[in-house]
Write a protein that holds these residues in place. Structure first.
Motif, mmCIF file in Angstrom:
data_model
loop_
_atom_site.group_PDB
_atom_site.id
_atom_site.type_symbol
_atom_site.label_atom_id
_atom_site.label_comp_id
_atom_site.label_asym_id
_atom_site.label_seq_id
_atom_site.Cartn_x
_atom_site.Cartn_y
_atom_site.Cartn_z
ATOM 1 N N GLY A 95 25.031 19.361 -0.896
ATOM 2 C CA GLY A 95 24.898 18.452 0.233
ATOM 3 C C GLY A 95 23.999 19.041 1.302
ATOM 4 O O GLY A 95 23.769 20.253 1.363
ATOM 5 N N GLY A 96 23.463 18.152 2.141
ATOM 6 C CA GLY A 96 22.465 18.586 3.109
ATOM 7 C C GLY A 96 23.008 19.171 4.393
ATOM 8 O O GLY A 96 22.265 19.816 5.140
ATOM 9 N N GLY A 97 24.305 18.960 4.662
ATOM 10 C CA GLY A 97 24.851 19.382 5.956
ATOM 11 C C GLY A 97 24.645 20.843 6.267
ATOM 12 O O GLY A 97 24.218 21.203 7.370
ATOM 13 N N ARG A 98 24.922 21.694 5.310
ATOM 14 C CA ARG A 98 24.835 23.135 5.572
ATOM 15 C C ARG A 98 23.417 23.671 5.433
ATOM 16 O O ARG A 98 23.153 24.819 5.759
ATOM 17 C CB ARG A 98 25.770 23.894 4.626
ATOM 18 N N LEU A 99 22.512 22.850 4.905
ATOM 19 C CA LEU A 99 21.144 23.319 4.693
ATOM 20 C C LEU A 99 20.189 22.879 5.795
ATOM 21 O O LEU A 99 19.090 23.412 5.900
ATOM 22 C CB LEU A 99 20.620 22.780 3.352
ATOM 23 N N TYR A 100 20.605 21.907 6.596
ATOM 24 C CA TYR A 100 19.692 21.325 7.586
ATOM 25 C C TYR A 100 19.076 22.393 8.478
ATOM 26 O O TYR A 100 17.844 22.465 8.648
ATOM 27 C CB TYR A 100 20.428 20.281 8.424
ATOM 28 N N ASN A 101 19.894 23.248 9.071
ATOM 29 C CA ASN A 101 19.373 24.257 9.997
ATOM 30 C C ASN A 101 18.427 25.233 9.299
ATOM 31 O O ASN A 101 17.443 25.690 9.889
ATOM 32 C CB ASN A 101 20.522 25.023 10.664
ATOM 33 N N ALA A 102 18.710 25.525 8.021
ATOM 34 C CA ALA A 102 17.854 26.453 7.284
ATOM 35 C C ALA A 102 16.468 25.831 7.057
ATOM 36 O O ALA A 102 15.441 26.516 7.174
ATOM 37 C CB ALA A 102 18.505 26.822 5.951
ATOM 38 N N VAL A 103 16.423 24.531 6.748
ATOM 39 C CA VAL A 103 15.133 23.874 6.539
ATOM 40 C C VAL A 103 14.350 23.808 7.840
ATOM 41 O O VAL A 103 13.145 24.081 7.873
ATOM 42 C CB VAL A 103 15.342 22.459 5.953
ATOM 43 N N VAL A 104 15.028 23.442 8.936
ATOM 44 C CA VAL A 104 14.346 23.360 10.232
ATOM 45 C C VAL A 104 13.806 24.728 10.634
ATOM 46 O O VAL A 104 12.682 24.854 11.132
ATOM 47 C CB VAL A 104 15.303 22.806 11.310
ATOM 48 N N ARG A 105 14.599 25.768 10.386
ATOM 49 C CA ARG A 105 14.159 27.124 10.734
ATOM 50 C C ARG A 105 12.944 27.526 9.895
ATOM 51 O O ARG A 105 11.992 28.136 10.392
ATOM 52 C CB ARG A 105 15.313 28.102 10.518
#
Length: 420
Positions: A130-140
């Protein structure tokens, strides 16, 4: 060359886009697979020898008297005929190309200069967790690794393309986290990046994502507009059949939501035709769209047109086709199927699928899944006088509490006066 001398691996390669083979593999129905091979000129003697079974046992499988159950035989079938492992629920076989790199560890930067590996890693992790935990990593990653390259005097169109891809991906992850306003901002930023790259299919793909978001936020007119914008873009760029199919599907969904039945069904037929047209010009950085995705989207279209029996047939087909590694897609498909069973007054079937839904990985970081679980529970609640329903509702509540604890760090704060 006689029919018996045809090369099995070449025959299978020509069948990998055939829905009959895909369904047979998804259902692990090897009897149907063997019949397909035999009808294409592979002798039963050669099939039996390749799988290391007797011809008598092969005939039992082909006639439906027994089914393949042993893992070793599935592996032998995959290796003998070069059937990709994921189609049979197996790990990648030794002869397959290297699997995508493992998902990135949260908080760890991805290596510079390997944009495709970064995209594949994020996409794989998103499908599974799921994307919830990955969102910040992609933005970073966008901020630290891609952003500085956009303002470099020597930057190439590729940099703008990968920036568009990852910005669109961030939008999908925000949507999966229940933050549609943030998702909209990402899609808005992704489109000019795609245009700057000169990649027209990529711009069309982002238009499809924007259409999806407009539909989810209750604006079918905007969804139709963005689907048509995408089709216009796709018509002037290199032909990408899966992209064109996706855009026609989004148009069908928006038209169905607007109550335009005939136009919606026509668009759905165009999507089907596009998906099964001659492959060519596919681009790995576009959002993927396949037969399982079309089946699920078709279920949504038919549901919105109140054709619930047809809709659940498509939802069942989507589940059969979808590989087990796509955890979020599978649970969303099963929630849809359970809902359609209820619309068809088939409570027992809805309960069976409901238990399957609750068996999904509780660590799946998707607020979208959580909200759809709530919707399904609300549809079941009026049947609470039925003991099996009460038992399932109790399990729903226990599962929701556990999920809320696990997702507490990514659940967006409620609006004033609102409750989750």
């Amino acid at each position: 060359m006689t029919s018996e001398e045809r090369e099995p691996q070449k025959v299978v390669a020509g069948l990998l886009a055939d829905q009959r083979l895909l369904v047979a593999c998804a259902e692990r129905d090897m009897g149907t697979l063997f019949r397909l091979l035999n009808h294409r000129g592979i002798s039963t003697r050669r099939i039996a020898a390749a799988v290391d079974i007797t011809q008598g046992r092969l005939y039992d499988y082909m006639n439906g008297k027994s089914r393949v159950e042993k893992l070793a035989i599935f592996e032998q079938i995959a290796d003998a005929f070069h059937i990709p492992g994921h189609l049979l629920g197996l790990a990648n076989r030794p002869w397959e190309p290297s699997a995508p790199p493992p998902p990135p560890a949260l908080g760890e930067p991805l290596p510079d200069g390997d944009d495709m590996a970064a995209m594949d890693a994020f996409r794989t992790a998103d499908r599974q967790a799921g994307g919830g935990r990955l969102y910040n990593a992609v933005v970073r990653h966008l901020r630290d690794n891609i952003g500085p390259r956009l303002v470099d005097a020597d930057s190439t169109p590729h940099v703008f393309a990968i920036a568009a891809v990852l910005t669109e991906m961030a939008g999908w992850m925000a949507h999966d986290s229940g933050q549609d306003h943030v998702a909209g901002r990402h899609f808005t930023r992704a489109l000019p990046l795609a245009r700057a790259s000169g990649d027209t299919p990529l711009a069309a793909s982002i238009a499809a994502s924007t259409s999806h978001l407009a539909l989810q936020t209750g604006d079918p007119a905007a969804a139709v507009h963005w689907a048509r914008t995408g089709l216009d873009l796709a018509s002037v760029g290199p032909a990408v059949p899966t992209l064109i199919a996706r855009l026609h599907t989004m148009s069908a969904r928006a038209l169905a939501a607007a109550g335009q039945s005939a136009s919606a069904l026509a668009a759905l037929n165009q999507a089907e035709d596009a998906l099964h047209s001659t492959p060519g010009g596919e681009r790995p950085w576009l959002s993927p769209f396949d037969a399982a995705a079309l089946a699920l989207e078709s279920a949504f279209v038919l549901r919105d047109l109140n054709r619930h029996d047809e809709a659940r047939t498509h939802a069942e087909y989507a589940i059969r086709l979808r590989e087990s590694s796509r955890a979020r897609s599978l649970v969303l498909s099963r929630i849809t199927l359970a809902t359609l069973h209820l619309h068809c007054n088939d409570l027992d079937a809805a309960l069976t699928v409901g238990h399957d839904v609750l068996a999904a990985d509780p660590n799946l970081g998707s607020i979208r899944v959580l909200h759809q679980l709530d919707d399904l529970r609300a549809l079941l609640a009026p049947h609470h006088s039925h003991p099996p329903v009460r038992a399932l509702l109790t399990r729903f509540d226990e599962t929701r509490r556990a999920r809320m604890l696990l997702l507490a760090d990514i659940v967006p704060p409620p609006s004033k006066g609102a409750t989750l």
